[in-house]
Design an enzyme around this catalytic site. Structure first.
Site, PDB file in Angstrom:
ATOM      1  N   GLN A   1       0.832  -1.201   0.000  1.00  0.00           N
ATOM      2  CA  GLN A   1       0.000   0.000   0.000  1.00  0.00           C
ATOM      3  C   GLN A   1       0.858   1.239   0.000  1.00  0.00           C
ATOM      4  OE1 GLN A   1      -3.703   0.067   2.389  1.00  0.00           O
ATOM      5  NE2 GLN A   1      -2.494  -1.035   3.871  1.00  0.00           N
ATOM      6  N   GLY A   2       0.469   2.226  -0.778  1.00  0.00           N
ATOM      7  CA  GLY A   2       1.173   3.501  -0.770  1.00  0.00           C
ATOM      8  C   GLY A   2       0.267   4.623  -0.319  1.00  0.00           C
TER       9      GLY A   2
ATOM     10  N   SER B   1       0.727   6.515   3.298  1.00  0.00           N
ATOM     11  CA  SER B   1       1.427   7.518   4.105  1.00  0.00           C
ATOM     12  C   SER B   1       2.598   8.134   3.354  1.00  0.00           C
ATOM     13  CB  SER B   1       1.965   6.887   5.390  1.00  0.00           C
ATOM     14  OG  SER B   1       0.903   6.503   6.219  1.00  0.00           O
TER      15      SER B   1
ATOM     16  N   GLU C   1      -9.961  -2.202   5.311  1.00  0.00           N
ATOM     17  CA  GLU C   1      -8.835  -2.352   6.226  1.00  0.00           C
ATOM     18  C   GLU C   1      -9.305  -2.267   7.676  1.00  0.00           C
ATOM     19  OE1 GLU C   1      -5.800   0.625   5.737  1.00  0.00           O
ATOM     20  OE2 GLU C   1      -4.248  -0.746   6.409  1.00  0.00           O
TER      21      GLU C   1
ATOM     22  N   ASN D   1      -5.984   4.849  16.211  1.00  0.00           N
ATOM     23  CA  ASN D   1      -7.235   4.691  16.966  1.00  0.00           C
ATOM     24  C   ASN D   1      -7.785   6.034  17.440  1.00  0.00           C
ATOM     25  OD1 ASN D   1      -6.912   2.035  16.423  1.00  0.00           O
ATOM     26  ND2 ASN D   1      -6.965   1.335  18.541  1.00  0.00           N
ATOM     27  N   GLU D   2      -6.925   7.052  17.516  1.00  0.00           N
ATOM     28  CA  GLU D   2      -7.435   8.390  17.855  1.00  0.00           C
ATOM     29  C   GLU D   2      -8.316   8.911  16.703  1.00  0.00           C
ATOM     30  OE1 GLU D   2      -4.269   7.387  18.370  1.00  0.00           O
ATOM     31  OE2 GLU D   2      -4.566   7.257  20.537  1.00  0.00           O
TER      32      GLU D   2
END
Lengths: 339, 392
Positions: free
Chosen positions: B124-125, B127, B244, B375-376
Site C-alpha cells: 500500500q502507498g 502515508s 482495512e 485509533n485516535e
C-alpha cells in the site's frame, strides 16, 4: 446463521418501547423515588395486557410461551426507560422456574396469576442477601441449600434496606419452612437455582445495555447543545473520545447479551459461560458509560435536579446485582482454565 | 435467531480443515524478512493451487465463490491450525475488494488472477513523510502526460509494509494540485520495477525489514493503471480503508485462535508450577482476553448477518478496528506476564517459550492501534459519524 431478531420480535420490542416512552418518562422515575410504594399497579396491569408479564408463562397457563430471545430485547427497553418494577424477577426468573421445576399443583396455583398480572413474584437465591420489591410481591421463591420453596408474601417478614437508587425497593427477609411449599429439592433444585441465576444475570445484563444506550443518548444530546468557548463541547476531541469509548463498550457487550439469550433459549452446553460473559461485559460497559456520561455532563450531572443520576444509580445497582463483572469473570476463568 | 451453520457450510469447514491440517507449514520464519517472505510466497502458491487462497472470490479469478459465512469459517480453520500471516493480504483483502468495486473488466482480468496466485505481490502507498493520519495532506504528484497517455509520478511514500519485497504498489497521488484537499487525487497502480522507482527498506520495531520508503522520480504509469476515475481517488481509497478497518483484514478466527493459545499457555505455565501466585493472579486477565476475542467473533456474526442482507457497516467499521487492535495488544501483554522473566526472550534465544512468538506477537500487535488510521482518528470517526457529534 442469522444473528438478528425477527421482524415480529422487533415489532413487539418497539411496541413495548413506545409504551414505556409514554408511561415511564423521567417524571415517573422521579415519582418512584419520592412515593412510599413507588410502584403503580396500572402500568404492571397494562404490561400484562400486552403479554409482557406472561411472556415466559406457557400458553396453557394463559401466557405467551416465549423465551429469552423474545424477552431480552424487551428488558433492554425497560432498562432504557429505567422502569423500576420486578420484570427480571417475575418474568425472567420465577415464571420459567415454576414452569420447569414445580409440581403441577404449584405451577397451576401461581402461573395463571403471573400471566394475567395479578401475581407479582420475587426471588432470593443463596448468596443474594436482599430481595427486590417484597413490598408489592404476592409470591417469593427462595432457595435454602438444595431446596427451593414457594412462600406466599403474607408469610414473609421483611426489613427495608435503602439503595443508592431511590427507585429500587430492597428488603432483608425472614420466613419459616412451615409456611412454605417445597418446589423442588436435591440435585434438581441446585440445577434449577443455577439456571434461575443465569436467567437473572442475563436479564439484568439486557437492562444494563438499555441503560447504557440511554446514558450515551442523553450525553450526546447534552454535548451537542452545551456551548463553551463559543462552540459545542461535543466538538472537543477529549469529549469525543470519552463518548467513543462508551459506544465501544456497549457495542461489544450487546452481541454477548444476545448470545446469552440464544444460549438460554436453546439449552446451550456452554450457557453458564455465555451468561457470565454477557453480565461481565454489560456490567463493565455500564460502569464505563456511567463515568463518561457524568464527566461529559460536568457539574449539572452531579445534581439530583438533572435526570442523569437516575440512570447512573440504576446502572451502579444493576452492575453489581446478579453477580458483578469480577464475579462473572472469575466464573468464566474457572470454566476455561479448570476444565 | 440461529447461531448454527448449515450442513453445506459444515461440509465446507470439514474440507478446509482436512486440507489445512495436512498442508499448513509449521515454524515458518517471519514473512517480513527477505528469506521469510520467499517461504511465505511458496506457501501462498500452494494455497492457490488447492484453490484456498481467495475462497470468497468468483471461480473465474481463482476463488471458490464462497459466501461471507464460508469465508469466516475458512479463516477460523486457517488460524486454528496455526496458519501463518498472509503476506498477500494487502492485495487480496484490501486492493481486491476495491478492484471488484471500481476496476474495469480488463483490470480485473489482468490483476486478480495473478494476485490470487501470489504472482503479483502488492503493498500500500498511503502515508507520506508529512501525511499520516492526515491522509488528504499527501503531496506526491502525478502529472498528465497526454503524449504517452498516462501520468508521471514524483514524490515519496513511506511506512510501506513489505514494500521491499513486493512488486506492485497501490496508492493515492495528487493529480489536480489546484483542487480542494479531498478532491484532485487519483488512485494509481504502480509497478515497483518501473524506471524511476527506488525502494529502501526500513527496519521496524520488531527488528524485521518489514517497512519501506518508496521514492518516485518521473515514474510513468499508463492510463490503464488508474483505478476508478481521475481525480476521484479519495472515494476509491475510502473503500479500501473501510476494508482495512473492517472485518476482511482481521477476521475473528485469528484472535479466537490466539485466545485459545493463551488459555493453553496459562495451563502449561500452571502445570509447570513456577511462580504459582503470579499465574493464579492472571486468571481473570486470561478470561478477559478470551472473552474479548469471543465478543469480536459475536459482533462479526451480527455484522455479517447485516452484510448478507445488504446492510453495510459504514462508520461502525471504526469501532471494529479499535476493538480488534486493542484486544490484540492486551492478549499479548497477558501472555508476556504469564512468561515472567522469560517474556523478554526473542526467537533467536535458546530458552524462548513458543519460539519467542509472544514477544513477536506483542510487537506486531502494537502496530494495530497505529496503522489503518490511528485509533485516535477512529475515535473521532465514531464520535462524528456514529454518534453525530459536530466536527468543529
Amino acid at each position: 446463521m442469522q444473528f438478528a431478531f425477527t421482524e415480529d420480535q422487533l415489532l413487539f420490542r418497539d411496541t413495548v418501547a413506545e409504551f414505556f416512552a409514554n408511561e415511564c418518562p423521567p417524571e415517573k422515575v422521579r415519582w418512584s423515588w419520592d412515593d412510599a410504594v413507588g410502584r403503580d399497579a396500572s402500568t404492571w396491569a397494562a404490561l400484562a395486557e400486552m403479554g409482557v408479564i406472561g411472556l415466559t408463562v406457557p400458553e396453557a397457563f394463559g401466557g405467551m410461551g416465549m423465551n429469552e430471545i423474545d424477552l431480552l430485547p424487551i428488558l433492554t427497553e425497560a432498562g432504557r426507560y429505567a422502569y423500576p418494577a420486578p420484570l427480571v424477577e417475575t418474568v425472567a426468573v420465577v415464571a420459567p422456574l415454576l414452569t420447569e421445576s414445580a409440581p403441577a399443583a404449584i405451577a397451576e396455583k401461581w402461573l395463571p396469576g403471573i400471566a394475567d398480572g395479578s401475581v407479582i413474584a420475587t426471588v432470593q437465591l443463596d448468596d443474594q442477601p436482599f430481595v427486590n420489591d417484597m413490598h408489592i410481591a404476592n409470591l417469593l421463591i427462595a432457595q435454602r441449600g438444595d431446596q427451593l420453596f414457594a412462600i406466599p408474601a403474607e408469610h414473609v417478614r421483611s426489613t427495608p434496606q435503602v439503595s443508592v437508587d431511590g427507585a429500587r425497593r430492597l428488603f432483608s427477609i425472614e420466613w419459616d419452612e412451615a409456611d412454605a411449599e417445597l418446589v423442588v429439592s436435591g440435585e434438581a433444585a441446585l440445577q434449577a437455582a443455577n439456571r434461575a441465576f443465569d436467567r437473572g444475570a442475563a436479564a439484568t445484563a439486557a437492562q444494563l445495555i438499555g441503560l447504557s444506550e440511554q446514558m450515551i443518548a442523553m450525553t450526546v444530546a447534552y454535548v451537542v447543545d452545551r456551548k463553551q468557548f463559543g462552540v459545542p463541547i461535543g466538538s472537543f476531541q477529549a469529549v469525543k473520545h470519552h463518548l467513543a469509548d462508551a459506544e465501544l463498550k456497549v457495542s461489544f457487550a450487546r452481541p454477548a447479551v444476545w448470545a446469552a439469550a440464544y444460549g438460554l433459549a436453546n439449552g446451550s452446553a456452554d450457557v453458564d459461560r455465555e451468561v457470565s460473559m454477557a453480565k461481565c461485559f454489560a456490567s463493565d460497559a455500564a460502569e464505563v458509560v456511567a463515568r463518561k456520561a457524568l464527566q461529559n455532563h460536568g457539574a449539572i450531572g452531579y445534581t439530583t435536579e438533572h435526570d442523569l443520576h437516575f440512570w447512573l444509580k440504576r446502572s451502579w445497582a444493576l452492575a453489581s446485582s446478579w453477580g458483578d463483572a469480577a464475579w462473572h469473570r472469575r466464573r468464566v476463568a474457572h470454566l476455561l482454565l479448570d476444565a | 435467531m440461529d447461531l448454527t451453520f448449515t450442513p453445506a457450510e459444515e461440509a465446507f469447514r470439514a474440507e478446509a480443515r482436512e486440507w489445512l491440517e495436512a498442508n499448513v507449514p509449521v515454524g515458518l520464519p517471519s514473512g517480513d524478512t527477505a528469506e521469510g517472505f520467499a517461504l511465505h510466497v511458496e506457501w501462498e502458491k500452494k494455497l492457490f493451487e488447492a484453490r484456498w487462497s481467495v475462497v470468497s472470490w468468483p471461480e473465474e479469478f481463482g476463488g471458490r465463490g464462497a459466501s461471507l459465512w464460508e469465508w469466516l469459517i475458512f479463516e477460523e480453520e486457517y488460524y486454528r491450525v496455526g496458519g501463518p500471516q498472509r503476506v498477500t493480504q494487502n492485495g487480496i483483502f484490501l486492493l481486491a475488494p476495491t478492484i471488484f468495486e471500481f476496476g474495469t473488466d480488463e483490470q480485473k482480468e489482468r490483476f486478480l488472477p495473478r494476485m490470487a496466485a501470489a504472482d503479483d505481490l502488492w503493498c500500500q502507498g498511503w502515508s507520506e513523510p508529512d501525511a499520516g493520519s492526515d491522509l488528504a495532506g499527501i503531496k506526491s504528484r502525478a502529472a498528465r502526460d497526454d503524449e504517452r497517455g498516462g501520468w508521471v509520478i514524483n514524490g515519496q511514500k513511506t511506512w510501506t509494509t513489505r514494500g521491499a519485497f513486493c512488486n506492485w504498489v497501490f496508492g493515492l497521488f495528487r493529480t489536480d494540485p489546484e483542487a480542494a484537499r479531498h478532491s484532485g487525487m487519483t488512485y494509481l497502480l504502480v509497478p515497483l520495477d518501473a524506471p524511476g522507482v527506488t525502494v529502501r527498506g526500513v527496519e521496524r520495531l520488531d527488528g524485521d525489514e518489514g517497512f519501506a520508503e518508496v521514492f518516485f522520480d518521473d515514474v510513468f504509469v499508463s492510463d490503464d493503471l488508474v483505478l476508478g476515475g481521475v481525480n476521484e481517488g479519495w472515494g476509491v481509497a475510502m473503500a479500501t480503508a473501510s476494508s482495512e478497518r473492517g472485518l476482511t483484514l482481521r477476521s475473528p478466527g485469528r484472535f479466537c485462535a490466539a485466545a485459545d493459545r493463551l488459555v493453553d499457555l496459562w495451563k502449561r505455565q500452571a502445570a509447570a508450577g513456577e511462580y504459582p501466585e503470579r499465574i493464579d493472579s492472571l486468571r481473570s486477565d486470561v478470561a478477559q482476553s478470551w472473552m474479548e476475542a469471543e465478543a469480536y467473533r459475536l459482533a462479526t456474526l451480527v455484522d455479517v448477518t447485516g452484510l448478507v442482507k445488504g446492510v453495510s457497516q459504514g462508520a461502525r467499521s471504526s469501532l471494529t478496528k479499535i476493538y480488534w487492535s486493542e484486544l490484540d495488544v492486551k492478549l499479548n501483554e497477558t501472555a508476556l506476564r504469564l512468561l515472567g522473566p522469560a517474556a523478554e526472550l526473542i526467537e533467536t534465544s535458546p530458552d524462548a517459550v513458543d519460539g519467542g512468538a509472544w514477544m513477536k506477537g506483542f510487537e506486531f500487535a502494537l502496530s494495530g492501534p497505529i496503522y489503518a488510521g490511528t485509533n485516535e482518528i477512529q475515535r473521532n470517526v465514531v464520535a462524528e459519524r456514529v454518534l453525530g457529534l459536530p466536527r468543529k
